[in-house]
Design an enzyme around this catalytic site. Structure first.
Site, PDB file in Angstrom:
ATOM      1  N   ARG A 261       2.605  38.225  27.881  1.00 18.54           N
ATOM      2  CA  ARG A 261       1.705  37.094  28.067  1.00 18.54           C
ATOM      3  C   ARG A 261       1.063  37.151  29.444  1.00 18.54           C
ATOM      4  O   ARG A 261       1.743  37.321  30.453  1.00 18.54           O
ATOM      5  CB  ARG A 261       2.478  35.771  27.916  1.00 18.54           C
ATOM      6  CG  ARG A 261       3.135  35.664  26.559  1.00 18.54           C
ATOM      7  CD  ARG A 261       3.845  34.352  26.360  1.00 18.54           C
ATOM      8  NE  ARG A 261       4.436  34.321  25.024  1.00 18.54           N
ATOM      9  CZ  ARG A 261       5.120  33.306  24.517  1.00 18.54           C
ATOM     10  NH1 ARG A 261       5.285  32.207  25.252  1.00 18.54           N
ATOM     11  NH2 ARG A 261       5.618  33.357  23.301  1.00 18.54           N
ATOM     12  N   ARG A 276       9.042  32.365  34.415  1.00 16.96           N
ATOM     13  CA  ARG A 276       7.670  32.535  33.935  1.00 16.96           C
ATOM     14  C   ARG A 276       7.217  33.934  34.296  1.00 16.96           C
ATOM     15  O   ARG A 276       6.858  34.206  35.443  1.00 16.96           O
ATOM     16  CB  ARG A 276       6.748  31.478  34.545  1.00 16.96           C
ATOM     17  CG  ARG A 276       5.325  31.575  34.060  1.00 16.96           C
ATOM     18  CD  ARG A 276       4.545  30.297  34.277  1.00 16.96           C
ATOM     19  NE  ARG A 276       3.997  29.847  33.016  1.00 16.96           N
ATOM     20  CZ  ARG A 276       4.408  28.788  32.348  1.00 16.96           C
ATOM     21  NH1 ARG A 276       5.362  28.039  32.813  1.00 16.96           N
ATOM     22  NH2 ARG A 276       3.840  28.467  31.212  1.00 16.96           N
ATOM     23  N   GLU A 348      12.499  25.511  28.772  1.00 15.92           N
ATOM     24  CA  GLU A 348      12.187  25.687  27.356  1.00 15.92           C
ATOM     25  C   GLU A 348      12.578  27.103  26.923  1.00 15.92           C
ATOM     26  O   GLU A 348      12.037  28.084  27.439  1.00 15.92           O
ATOM     27  CB  GLU A 348      10.692  25.453  27.138  1.00 15.92           C
ATOM     28  CG  GLU A 348      10.259  25.660  25.708  1.00 15.92           C
ATOM     29  CD  GLU A 348       8.734  25.697  25.584  1.00 15.92           C
ATOM     30  OE1 GLU A 348       8.045  25.054  26.407  1.00 15.92           O
ATOM     31  OE2 GLU A 348       8.253  26.373  24.668  1.00 15.92           O
ATOM     32  N   SER A 351      10.818  27.196  20.777  1.00 20.06           N
ATOM     33  CA  SER A 351       9.921  26.258  20.109  1.00 20.06           C
ATOM     34  C   SER A 351      10.071  26.509  18.624  1.00 20.06           C
ATOM     35  O   SER A 351       9.934  27.647  18.180  1.00 20.06           O
ATOM     36  CB  SER A 351       8.466  26.511  20.499  1.00 20.06           C
ATOM     37  OG  SER A 351       8.180  25.948  21.742  1.00 20.06           O
ATOM     38  N   ARG A 390      15.005  33.048  30.391  1.00 16.98           N
ATOM     39  CA  ARG A 390      15.447  31.695  30.760  1.00 16.98           C
ATOM     40  C   ARG A 390      16.897  31.460  30.344  1.00 16.98           C
ATOM     41  O   ARG A 390      17.621  30.702  31.007  1.00 16.98           O
ATOM     42  CB  ARG A 390      14.526  30.653  30.110  1.00 16.98           C
ATOM     43  CG  ARG A 390      13.123  30.724  30.703  1.00 16.98           C
ATOM     44  CD  ARG A 390      12.175  29.752  30.054  1.00 16.98           C
ATOM     45  NE  ARG A 390      10.829  29.914  30.597  1.00 16.98           N
ATOM     46  CZ  ARG A 390       9.750  29.295  30.119  1.00 16.98           C
ATOM     47  NH1 ARG A 390       9.865  28.486  29.074  1.00 16.98           N
ATOM     48  NH2 ARG A 390       8.576  29.488  30.672  1.00 16.98           N
TER      49      ARG A 390
END
Length: 424
Positions: A261, A276, A348, A351, A390
RNA sequence: GGAGAGGUGGCCGAGCUGGCUGAAGGCAGCUGCCUGCUAAGCAGUUGAUGGGGUUAAACUCAUCCCCGGGUUCGAAUCCCGGCCUCUCCGCCA
């Protein structure tokens, strides 16, 4: 992608949904083009019908050795008109489709209306937040202390947002991957897949990354390929354009993959450590299901993902995303956020989303419920199960000791040759 | 990367010297009939998308023989481009 017929008969629903999601789309323009399109179709098909009759007549005349030149001349004119209209029709349809790709999915009625992250609603919390009798450190400090987390060299080789893992920490990463895949395949009924990490533009369009999120994707120059931002893209698109036979649903697949990403526009936020980054590993679950079952399937998908954190004994919370935080393609989404005491924040790591038939429609994936029945669009879902960096960060921060070691969660020890802690 | 061959309906497979061919034939599926059962046999039937139409159907029109262009009154059939598959050579983990 929404059904054009649905937009035609429920324009206000679509407009409201877009507004709640914070998307700007000109629905009226689409409806206007749709009207134009149908007018052209009516006319051009009438002309084609005429031509078909005349063409048969020409064939008959020629067979009988009679002269057909008058009729042929007439048809030449007619065909010119037809091809003119066909061009106009094609242009109109292209324009409509282009615009349809920008219309977001409609949030499910159970999704809270809201604007930002603050409006997301917590569903539940799991696990105890541990209390420490020493000053807790963030994962980048622990990583450095125990060795193996090497951010500077990642930046040196590839730029910021890349890192190396070495030694037992790299082993921890691999242990997590194996553990998650085993859990989902052996206990949750998913079949495992190894997947392409480079995909074509149509796959990216199918799951909804393109056109809207194109800027966030790594693109391979010269080959028209994209690096996947998640295994969802390869997995969900696997049967794109096909009609699945009766009895083939639900289809549950999981895969490990790296994810790429660009994180365009997010610099300055959460940039410390490895929460990130531009490349990370993730185990992903995808379901293709019958429409009536999709919301039950979403709940079990969420449970499957939660099981990962429960097994690792990491505290987390589950939140349902409000309309404004919901992604472009999703109808409903739960985020799972693991607690990281060193950073004192919720990260997070998963999802879990139901896309209803939004993706299936974009990729023309269909399903025949019964023999001889009309094909319908199945519902697609996906959920991370879970994202690695994470989770690694959360393990480092939750399982740290006063003297700078990390206690490996019991579940992972068999995957690490019985090792129970990392550090000096 | 080089040289050939090929991509037709759920599958196999004709057609490819352009004209009732959405597409023969076979298999599978479905529906009747028939036969103590099974097998075989007979007859019929079975695609998708879009427009119109209907409460829904029925019905009707158009389009679809890998995808996209072109030639033509008319293309599965001819021409060009692309994608994919197979075989041989080269290269390579």
């Amino acid at each position: 992608m929404l059904d054009l017929k649905f937009i035609r008969s429920n324009p206000d629903t679509v407009k409201l949904a877009a507004r709640n999601k914070g998307e700007k789309v000109d629905i009226d323009k689409i409806l206007e083009l749709d009207k134009k399109r149908r007018d052209i179709i009516g006319e051009v098909e009438k002309l084609k019908s005429e031509r078909n009759v005349a063409t048969a007549e020409i064939a008959r005349l020629k067979k009988e050795g009679k002269d057909a030149s008058g009729l042929i001349a007439e048809m030449k004119k007619l065909s010119d008109r037809i091809s003119g209209l066909d061009d106009e029709l094609r242009e109109t349809e292209t324009e409509i489709n282009e615009k349809l790709l920008w219309v977001p999915n409609i949030p499910h009625e159970s999704v809270p209306v809201g604007k930002t992250d603050d409006d997301n609603v917590e569903i539940r919390k799991w696990g105890e937040l541990k209390s420490f009798d020493f000053k807790v450190r963030p994962h980048w400090e622990i990583g450095e202390m125990i060795g193996g987390l090497d951010i500077p060299h990642g930046a040196g080789v590839s730029g910021s947002g890349f890192y190396f893992l070495a030694g037992p920490l790299a082993g921890l990463e691999r242990a997590l991957i194996n553990f998650m895949l085993d859990l989902h395949t052996r206990e949750h009924g998913y079949s495992e897949a190894c997947i392409p990490y480079l995909v074509g533009e149509s796959a990216m369009r199918g799951t909804g990354q393109i056109p809207k999120l194109k800027e966030d994707m790594y693109q391979i120059e010269g080959d028209g390929l994209y690096l996947i931002p998640t295994a969802e893209v390869s997995l969900t698109n696997i049967n794109a354009g096909e009609i699945l036979p009766p009895g083939s649903l639900p289809k549950k697949i999981c895969a490990f993959s790296p994810c790429f990403r660009r994180e365009a526009g997010s610099y300055g936020k959460e940039t410390r450590g490895i929460v990130r980054v531009h490349q990370f590993h993730k185990v992903e679950m995808v379901k293709i299901v019958e429409p009536e079952t999709s919301y039950n399937e979403l709940e079990s998908l969420l449970e499957n993902a939660e099981r990962v954190l429960q097994s690792l004994d990491l505290p987390y919370r589950v939140r349902v995303l409000c309309t404004g935080d919901l992604s472009f393609a999703a109808a409903k989404c739960y985020d799972i956020e693991v607690y990281a005491p060193g950073m004192d924040s919720w990260l997070e790591v998963s999802s879990c989303s139901n896309f209803e038939d939004f993706q299936a429609r974009r990729m023309n994936l269909r399903y025949r419920p019964d023999k001889g029945a009309k094909p319908i669009f199945p519902h697609t879902l996906n959920g991370s199960g879970v994202a690695l960096p994470r989770t690694v960060a959360a393990i480092l921060e939750n399982c740290q000791t006063k003297d700078g070691q990390v206690v490996i969660p019991e579940t992972l020890r068999p995957y690490m040759g019985g090792m129970d802690r990392i550090g000096k």
